[in-house]
Scaffold this motif. Structure first.
Motif, PDB file in Angstrom:
ATOM      1  N   MET A  29     -24.436  26.371  -0.131  1.00  0.00           N
ATOM      2  CA  MET A  29     -24.401  26.595  -0.352  1.00  0.00           C
ATOM      3  C   MET A  29     -25.834  26.378   0.637  1.00  0.00           C
ATOM      4  O   MET A  29     -25.947  25.127   0.740  1.00  0.00           O
ATOM      5  CB  MET A  29     -24.506  25.470  -2.066  1.00  0.00           C
ATOM      6  CG  MET A  29     -25.521  26.817  -2.683  1.00  0.00           C
ATOM      7  SD  MET A  29     -25.066  26.238  -4.538  1.00  0.00           S
ATOM      8  CE  MET A  29     -26.252  26.838  -5.205  1.00  0.00           C
ATOM      9  N   THR A  30     -26.534  26.989   0.011  1.00  0.00           N
ATOM     10  CA  THR A  30     -27.723  26.471   0.801  1.00  0.00           C
ATOM     11  C   THR A  30     -29.090  26.978   0.200  1.00  0.00           C
ATOM     12  O   THR A  30     -28.557  27.547  -1.089  1.00  0.00           O
ATOM     13  CB  THR A  30     -28.044  27.246   2.407  1.00  0.00           C
ATOM     14  OG1 THR A  30     -27.442  28.947   2.099  1.00  0.00           O
ATOM     15  CG2 THR A  30     -26.578  26.861   2.888  1.00  0.00           C
ATOM     16  N   GLY A  31     -30.288  27.442   0.686  1.00  0.00           N
ATOM     17  CA  GLY A  31     -31.637  27.701   0.310  1.00  0.00           C
ATOM     18  C   GLY A  31     -31.622  26.665  -0.810  1.00  0.00           C
ATOM     19  O   GLY A  31     -31.953  25.644  -0.399  1.00  0.00           O
ATOM     20  N   ASP A  32     -33.169  27.948  -2.113  1.00  0.00           N
ATOM     21  CA  ASP A  32     -33.513  26.940  -2.722  1.00  0.00           C
ATOM     22  C   ASP A  32     -32.772  26.778  -3.399  1.00  0.00           C
ATOM     23  O   ASP A  32     -31.970  27.325  -3.824  1.00  0.00           O
ATOM     24  CB  ASP A  32     -35.064  28.080  -3.429  1.00  0.00           C
ATOM     25  CG  ASP A  32     -35.921  27.582  -1.906  1.00  0.00           C
ATOM     26  OD1 ASP A  32     -36.208  26.764  -1.391  1.00  0.00           O
ATOM     27  OD2 ASP A  32     -36.097  29.121  -1.577  1.00  0.00           O
ATOM     28  N   GLY A  33     -33.154  25.955  -5.111  1.00  0.00           N
ATOM     29  CA  GLY A  33     -33.018  25.904  -6.137  1.00  0.00           C
ATOM     30  C   GLY A  33     -31.803  24.409  -6.250  1.00  0.00           C
ATOM     31  O   GLY A  33     -31.384  23.897  -7.129  1.00  0.00           O
ATOM     32  N   GLY A  34     -31.844  23.748  -4.597  1.00  0.00           N
ATOM     33  CA  GLY A  34     -31.632  21.625  -5.180  1.00  0.00           C
ATOM     34  C   GLY A  34     -29.684  22.537  -5.277  1.00  0.00           C
ATOM     35  O   GLY A  34     -30.050  21.078  -6.129  1.00  0.00           O
ATOM     36  N   GLY A  35     -29.151  22.857  -4.803  1.00  0.00           N
ATOM     37  CA  GLY A  35     -28.271  23.360  -5.243  1.00  0.00           C
ATOM     38  C   GLY A  35     -26.903  22.518  -4.723  1.00  0.00           C
ATOM     39  O   GLY A  35     -26.699  22.090  -3.737  1.00  0.00           O
ATOM     40  N   SER A  36     -25.831  22.206  -4.868  1.00  0.00           N
ATOM     41  CA  SER A  36     -24.124  22.052  -4.391  1.00  0.00           C
ATOM     42  C   SER A  36     -23.462  22.840  -5.364  1.00  0.00           C
ATOM     43  O   SER A  36     -23.289  22.931  -6.301  1.00  0.00           O
ATOM     44  CB  SER A  36     -24.283  20.411  -4.576  1.00  0.00           C
ATOM     45  OG  SER A  36     -24.066  20.076  -5.942  1.00  0.00           O
ATOM     46  N   ILE A  37     -22.733  22.449  -4.483  1.00  0.00           N
ATOM     47  CA  ILE A  37     -21.207  23.404  -4.906  1.00  0.00           C
ATOM     48  C   ILE A  37     -20.121  22.981  -4.280  1.00  0.00           C
ATOM     49  O   ILE A  37     -19.368  21.956  -3.457  1.00  0.00           O
ATOM     50  CB  ILE A  37     -20.698  24.932  -4.294  1.00  0.00           C
ATOM     51  CG1 ILE A  37     -19.913  25.856  -5.075  1.00  0.00           C
ATOM     52  CG2 ILE A  37     -20.656  24.876  -2.917  1.00  0.00           C
ATOM     53  CD1 ILE A  37     -19.911  27.280  -4.775  1.00  0.00           C
ATOM     54  N   SER A  38     -19.167  22.983  -5.379  1.00  0.00           N
ATOM     55  CA  SER A  38     -17.366  21.677  -5.137  1.00  0.00           C
ATOM     56  C   SER A  38     -16.658  22.919  -5.419  1.00  0.00           C
ATOM     57  O   SER A  38     -16.424  23.497  -6.611  1.00  0.00           O
ATOM     58  CB  SER A  38     -17.748  20.614  -6.068  1.00  0.00           C
ATOM     59  OG  SER A  38     -17.901  21.097  -7.379  1.00  0.00           O
ATOM     60  N   LYS A  39     -15.566  22.512  -5.438  1.00  0.00           N
ATOM     61  CA  LYS A  39     -14.233  23.179  -5.445  1.00  0.00           C
ATOM     62  C   LYS A  39     -13.643  22.605  -6.791  1.00  0.00           C
ATOM     63  O   LYS A  39     -13.511  20.957  -7.064  1.00  0.00           O
ATOM     64  CB  LYS A  39     -12.639  23.454  -4.322  1.00  0.00           C
ATOM     65  CG  LYS A  39     -12.189  24.352  -4.416  1.00  0.00           C
ATOM     66  CD  LYS A  39     -11.372  24.192  -2.872  1.00  0.00           C
ATOM     67  CE  LYS A  39     -10.237  25.549  -3.527  1.00  0.00           C
ATOM     68  NZ  LYS A  39      -9.572  26.101  -2.240  1.00  0.00           N
ATOM     69  N   THR A  40     -12.898  22.832  -8.024  1.00  0.00           N
ATOM     70  CA  THR A  40     -11.959  22.573  -9.012  1.00  0.00           C
ATOM     71  C   THR A  40     -10.805  22.890  -9.062  1.00  0.00           C
ATOM     72  O   THR A  40      -9.695  22.189  -9.833  1.00  0.00           O
ATOM     73  CB  THR A  40     -13.245  23.129 -10.196  1.00  0.00           C
ATOM     74  OG1 THR A  40     -12.915  25.193  -9.441  1.00  0.00           O
ATOM     75  CG2 THR A  40     -14.972  22.477 -10.340  1.00  0.00           C
ATOM     76  N   GLY A  41     -10.248  24.341  -8.003  1.00  0.00           N
ATOM     77  CA  GLY A  41      -8.963  24.452  -8.224  1.00  0.00           C
ATOM     78  C   GLY A  41      -9.176  25.987  -7.826  1.00  0.00           C
ATOM     79  O   GLY A  41      -9.384  26.835  -8.426  1.00  0.00           O
ATOM     80  N   GLY A  42      -7.808  26.235  -6.439  1.00  0.00           N
ATOM     81  CA  GLY A  42      -7.987  27.335  -6.226  1.00  0.00           C
ATOM     82  C   GLY A  42      -9.041  27.880  -6.259  1.00  0.00           C
ATOM     83  O   GLY A  42      -9.346  27.552  -4.593  1.00  0.00           O
ATOM     84  N   SER A  43      -9.380  29.388  -5.925  1.00  0.00           N
ATOM     85  CA  SER A  43     -10.009  30.420  -6.659  1.00  0.00           C
ATOM     86  C   SER A  43     -11.380  29.544  -7.151  1.00  0.00           C
ATOM     87  O   SER A  43     -12.280  30.264  -6.777  1.00  0.00           O
ATOM     88  CB  SER A  43      -9.750  31.088  -6.020  1.00  0.00           C
ATOM     89  OG  SER A  43      -9.780  31.806  -7.315  1.00  0.00           O
ATOM     90  N   SER A  44     -11.786  28.572  -7.571  1.00  0.00           N
ATOM     91  CA  SER A  44     -12.701  27.972  -8.630  1.00  0.00           C
ATOM     92  C   SER A  44     -13.662  26.985  -7.995  1.00  0.00           C
ATOM     93  O   SER A  44     -12.893  26.162  -7.204  1.00  0.00           O
ATOM     94  CB  SER A  44     -12.153  27.360 -10.383  1.00  0.00           C
ATOM     95  OG  SER A  44     -11.140  28.560 -10.569  1.00  0.00           O
ATOM     96  N   TYR A  45     -14.531  27.132  -7.942  1.00  0.00           N
ATOM     97  CA  TYR A  45     -15.837  26.491  -7.496  1.00  0.00           C
ATOM     98  C   TYR A  45     -16.913  26.320  -9.174  1.00  0.00           C
ATOM     99  O   TYR A  45     -16.694  26.701 -10.027  1.00  0.00           O
ATOM    100  CB  TYR A  45     -16.602  26.669  -6.693  1.00  0.00           C
ATOM    101  CG  TYR A  45     -15.249  26.893  -5.696  1.00  0.00           C
ATOM    102  CD1 TYR A  45     -15.501  26.079  -4.355  1.00  0.00           C
ATOM    103  CD2 TYR A  45     -14.885  27.970  -5.413  1.00  0.00           C
ATOM    104  CE1 TYR A  45     -15.125  26.462  -3.613  1.00  0.00           C
ATOM    105  CE2 TYR A  45     -13.912  28.217  -3.953  1.00  0.00           C
ATOM    106  CZ  TYR A  45     -14.238  27.626  -3.114  1.00  0.00           C
ATOM    107  OH  TYR A  45     -13.328  27.360  -1.987  1.00  0.00           O
ATOM    108  N   ASN A  46     -17.797  25.192  -9.201  1.00  0.00           N
ATOM    109  CA  ASN A  46     -17.964  24.525 -10.123  1.00  0.00           C
ATOM    110  C   ASN A  46     -19.698  24.519  -9.295  1.00  0.00           C
ATOM    111  O   ASN A  46     -19.858  23.891  -8.203  1.00  0.00           O
ATOM    112  CB  ASN A  46     -18.391  23.207 -10.778  1.00  0.00           C
ATOM    113  CG  ASN A  46     -19.401  22.825 -11.680  1.00  0.00           C
ATOM    114  OD1 ASN A  46     -19.432  23.896 -12.613  1.00  0.00           O
ATOM    115  ND2 ASN A  46     -19.520  21.987 -11.566  1.00  0.00           N
ATOM    116  N   VAL A  47     -20.890  25.235  -9.634  1.00  0.00           N
ATOM    117  CA  VAL A  47     -22.255  24.889  -9.127  1.00  0.00           C
ATOM    118  C   VAL A  47     -23.093  24.322 -10.164  1.00  0.00           C
ATOM    119  O   VAL A  47     -23.706  23.846 -10.968  1.00  0.00           O
ATOM    120  CB  VAL A  47     -22.558  26.513  -8.916  1.00  0.00           C
ATOM    121  CG1 VAL A  47     -24.117  26.410  -8.104  1.00  0.00           C
ATOM    122  CG2 VAL A  47     -22.017  27.177  -7.571  1.00  0.00           C
TER     123      VAL A  47
END
Length: 188
Positions: A29-47
């Motif tokens: 994850m990049t850009g504005d919004g102060g975001g982070s992304i993490s994998k929660t399993g398989g093809s699922s992620y949480n932002v």
């Protein structure tokens, strides 16, 4: 236009590419919004995001591992303003004094918001206007009636009008409380 992340809640994302194993995919994850992304399993992620994006600014989720990188733009918004109520759907109007007295305070109702989020009432002023009497105001901290506000509610009689004003609520991700609309109830 539907690519939106909300501040203060988990934003689930599914990432997949035809013919590519999910372990071979890299997501960032990049850009504005102060975001982070993490994998929660398989093809699922949480932002998770922390600040709203301005017009023409975006948070980007970039997926690599396929034939070429894919960069998807997202807008970042705060949770919509909640609506103050005595109970779900009870925002204003005429009400019997027994029904009015049964409520215990003010709630912040999130309407048409599909994420699991709860907003809280911080403060409000309750004003009772009885027939041929001066208005009496109780300042209240929190959602439940304090002693002074409860006494005003317990005095409800047909013909009285109750104003809830200066209502402040706070939602997940908010740095400070938000001003919410007033409510008016007439006792019948």
């Amino acid at each position: 236009q539907m690519n939106v992340f909300y501040i203060g809640v988990d934003n689930p994302v599914t990432v997949s590419a035809a013919g590519i194993n999910s372990n071979a995919i890299s997501v960032s994850m990049t850009g504005d919004g102060g975001g982070s992304i993490s994998k929660t399993g398989g093809s699922s992620y949480n932002v998770k995001v922390t600040k709203p994006t301005a017009l023409n600014q975006f948070a980007f989720v970039t997926v690599t591992g396929g034939p070429k990188p894919v960069k998807v733009p997202f807008r970042v918004k705060r949770i919509p303003d909640p609506v103050p109520a005595l109970a779900p759907g009870v925002h204003e109007g005429n009400m019997g004094n027994g029904t009015f007295k049964a409520y215990q305070g003010v709630i912040a109702e999130l309407k048409n918001f599909d994420f699991d989020a709860r907003c809280n009432i911080q403060t409000f002023d309750l004003v009772r206007i009885a027939s041929r009497q001066d208005p009496v105001t109780a300042q209240n901290t929190g959602a439940r009636y304090n002693d002074k506000a409860q006494r005003l509610v317990d005095q409800a009689k047909p013909g009285d009008t109750y104003y809830y004003r200066n209502i402040k609520g706070k939602c997940p991700g908010d740095a400070a409380g938000r001003s919410l609309p007033s409510m008016v109830f007439t006792i019948r």
